[in-house]
Design an enzyme around this catalytic site. Structure first.
Site, PDB file in Angstrom:
ATOM      1  N   ASN A 102      55.422 -11.731  -3.960  1.00 28.31           N
ATOM      2  CA  ASN A 102      55.563 -13.096  -4.455  1.00 28.31           C
ATOM      3  C   ASN A 102      55.553 -13.022  -5.976  1.00 28.31           C
ATOM      4  O   ASN A 102      54.505 -12.834  -6.581  1.00 28.31           O
ATOM      5  CB  ASN A 102      54.391 -13.940  -3.923  1.00 28.31           C
ATOM      6  CG  ASN A 102      54.376 -15.336  -4.513  1.00 28.31           C
ATOM      7  OD1 ASN A 102      55.334 -15.772  -5.135  1.00 28.31           O
ATOM      8  ND2 ASN A 102      53.268 -16.042  -4.303  1.00 28.31           N
ATOM      9  N   LYS A 151      56.120 -15.342  -8.074  1.00 25.91           N
ATOM     10  CA  LYS A 151      55.690 -16.590  -8.727  1.00 25.91           C
ATOM     11  C   LYS A 151      56.666 -16.922  -9.870  1.00 25.91           C
ATOM     12  O   LYS A 151      57.839 -16.639  -9.746  1.00 25.91           O
ATOM     13  CB  LYS A 151      54.237 -16.477  -9.200  1.00 25.91           C
ATOM     14  CG  LYS A 151      53.341 -15.963  -8.067  1.00 25.91           C
ATOM     15  CD  LYS A 151      51.873 -16.033  -8.333  1.00 25.91           C
ATOM     16  CE  LYS A 151      51.120 -15.530  -7.107  1.00 25.91           C
ATOM     17  NZ  LYS A 151      49.679 -15.592  -7.249  1.00 25.91           N
ATOM     18  N   HIS A 162      51.636 -22.095  -0.236  1.00 28.94           N
ATOM     19  CA  HIS A 162      50.827 -21.221  -1.091  1.00 28.94           C
ATOM     20  C   HIS A 162      49.744 -22.049  -1.788  1.00 28.94           C
ATOM     21  O   HIS A 162      49.975 -23.202  -2.145  1.00 28.94           O
ATOM     22  CB  HIS A 162      51.731 -20.534  -2.124  1.00 28.94           C
ATOM     23  CG  HIS A 162      51.017 -19.466  -2.869  1.00 28.94           C
ATOM     24  ND1 HIS A 162      50.189 -19.743  -3.933  1.00 28.94           N
ATOM     25  CD2 HIS A 162      50.971 -18.125  -2.683  1.00 28.94           C
ATOM     26  CE1 HIS A 162      49.675 -18.612  -4.372  1.00 28.94           C
ATOM     27  NE2 HIS A 162      50.126 -17.610  -3.635  1.00 28.94           N
ATOM     28  N   GLU A 207      48.707 -22.110  -4.699  1.00 26.47           N
ATOM     29  CA  GLU A 207      49.100 -22.668  -6.004  1.00 26.47           C
ATOM     30  C   GLU A 207      49.935 -23.930  -5.825  1.00 26.47           C
ATOM     31  O   GLU A 207      49.857 -24.853  -6.632  1.00 26.47           O
ATOM     32  CB  GLU A 207      49.847 -21.604  -6.824  1.00 26.47           C
ATOM     33  CG  GLU A 207      48.864 -20.561  -7.353  1.00 26.47           C
ATOM     34  CD  GLU A 207      49.443 -19.175  -7.551  1.00 26.47           C
ATOM     35  OE1 GLU A 207      50.683 -19.034  -7.623  1.00 26.47           O
ATOM     36  OE2 GLU A 207      48.656 -18.217  -7.623  1.00 26.47           O
ATOM     37  N   GLU A 244      45.202 -15.968   2.755  1.00 31.82           N
ATOM     38  CA  GLU A 244      44.980 -15.717   1.340  1.00 31.82           C
ATOM     39  C   GLU A 244      43.777 -16.515   0.842  1.00 31.82           C
ATOM     40  O   GLU A 244      43.915 -17.682   0.465  1.00 31.82           O
ATOM     41  CB  GLU A 244      46.208 -16.160   0.526  1.00 31.82           C
ATOM     42  CG  GLU A 244      47.469 -15.408   0.867  1.00 31.82           C
ATOM     43  CD  GLU A 244      48.414 -15.376  -0.337  1.00 31.82           C
ATOM     44  OE1 GLU A 244      48.819 -14.268  -0.711  1.00 31.82           O
ATOM     45  OE2 GLU A 244      48.711 -16.434  -0.899  1.00 31.82           O
ATOM     46  N   GLY A 270      44.847 -13.442  -7.681  1.00 31.10           N
ATOM     47  CA  GLY A 270      44.975 -13.259  -9.128  1.00 31.10           C
ATOM     48  C   GLY A 270      43.661 -13.008  -9.835  1.00 31.10           C
ATOM     49  O   GLY A 270      43.577 -13.102 -11.061  1.00 31.10           O
ATOM     50  N   SER A 277      44.907 -10.217  -4.563  1.00 29.11           N
ATOM     51  CA  SER A 277      44.581  -9.008  -5.336  1.00 29.11           C
ATOM     52  C   SER A 277      44.840  -7.703  -4.577  1.00 29.11           C
ATOM     53  O   SER A 277      44.070  -6.745  -4.705  1.00 29.11           O
ATOM     54  CB  SER A 277      43.139  -9.066  -5.834  1.00 29.11           C
ATOM     55  OG  SER A 277      42.972 -10.166  -6.718  1.00 29.11           O
TER      56      SER A 277
HETATM   57  P1  PGA Z   1      47.768 -11.709  -6.260  1.00 29.40           P
HETATM   58  O1  PGA Z   1      48.540 -12.965  -5.615  1.00 29.40           O
HETATM   59  O2  PGA Z   1      48.211 -10.491  -5.507  1.00 29.40           O
HETATM   60  O3  PGA Z   1      48.199 -11.689  -7.705  1.00 29.40           O
HETATM   61  O4  PGA Z   1      46.317 -11.976  -6.102  1.00 29.40           O
HETATM   62  C1  PGA Z   1      48.737 -13.071  -4.237  1.00 29.40           C
HETATM   63  C2  PGA Z   1      49.451 -14.348  -3.902  1.00 29.40           C
HETATM   64  O5  PGA Z   1      49.222 -15.350  -4.592  1.00 29.40           O
HETATM   65  O6  PGA Z   1      50.276 -14.404  -2.973  1.00 29.40           O
END
Ligand code: PGA
Length: 250
Positions: free
Chosen positions: A10, A12, A96, A98, A168, A174, A214
């Protein structure tokens, strides 16, 4: 029931078209011999078409990061499932955290998007997971149950079987602080139990459940060793082709 591992990146809001093309050129080479897992990259909308053309004859599939549920009309900035399908998109991330946090995504909008994606033959990667506060309040199971049952309500078994779920935990996204393989496995077992309640054991054991939050090359092997973890949704570490290929090869 064998579930083919799926590793999705992803991106983003990262990478211009130029950056995206050099990335997939590299990634293609790194993973050209890998056939025992599904590989997906999810660039921003602007780079989808160009990336799609670049990976057309490869073992890498194209995913989008969102979709709107309406077919067409006056919905400024929205992109429909049919539009995504037209440019070769196969997967779409829906719900997601976010999107939930910054763009008012709810279980209800997730549900509409999932249905629109399925109607157009796209595979939704539906994200669910609790926040840090919810985990501290021991609300994890309630949150997962609500997101799963409301976000995925009114689907037939056949439709449900075409989904991918990504667990998640928001506190792991992140932050560099991944869930331990044990914590992730525990949540995945719980999700399968819920699916068995919604449908049956066969459906529960057929669905792929990815872990996200992460994920890095050094943790992926341990995660994938767990029986109920079928792959990963990778954010930050998917932005570098070498690092992402290390995760894919785990
Ligand atoms: P990350 O993000 O690996 O940077 O923690 C995962 C995600 O948001 O799908």
């Amino acid at each position: 029931m064998t579930r083919k591992p799926l590793i999705a990146g992803n991106w983003k809001m990262n990478k211009t078209i130029g950056e995206a093309i050099s990335y997939v050129k590299e990634l293609r080479e790194f993973v050209e011999d890998i056939h025992n897992r599904e590989i997906v990259v999810c660039p921003p909308f602007t780079a989808l078409s160009a990336v799609g053309a670049e990976i057309k004859t490869s073992n890498i599939a194209l995913g989008a990061q969102d979709v709107y549920w309406e077919k067409k009309g006056s919905f400024t900035s929205a992109v429909s499932a049919e539009m995504l399908k037209e440019i070769g998109v196969k997967y779409v991330i829906i719900g997601h955290s976010e999107r939930r946090q910054f763009f008012d995504e709810t279980n209800e909008t997730v549900n509409k998007k999932v249905k629109a994606a399925l109607e157009n033959g796209l595979t939704p990667i539906v994200c669910i997971g609790e926040s840090e506060e919810e985990r501290e309040d021991e609300e994890t199971e309630n949150v997962i149950e609500e997101q799963l049952k409301n976000g995925l309500m009114d689907l037939t078994k056949e439709q449900f079987l075409r989904l991918v779920i990504a667990y998640e935990p928001v506190w792991a996204i992140g932050t560099g602080k991944n869930a331990t393989p044990e914590e992730a496995e525990e949540a995945h077992i719980f999700i399968r139990k819920l699916i068995a309640e919604m449908f049956d054991e066969e459906t529960a054991s057929s669905i792929r459940i990815l872990y996200g939050g992460s994920v890095k090359p050094d943790i992926i092997k341990e995660l994938m060793a767990k029986e109920n973890i079928d792959g990963a949704l990778v954010g930050g570490a998917s932005l570098d082709a070498r690092q992402f290929s290390d995760i894919i090869k785990f």
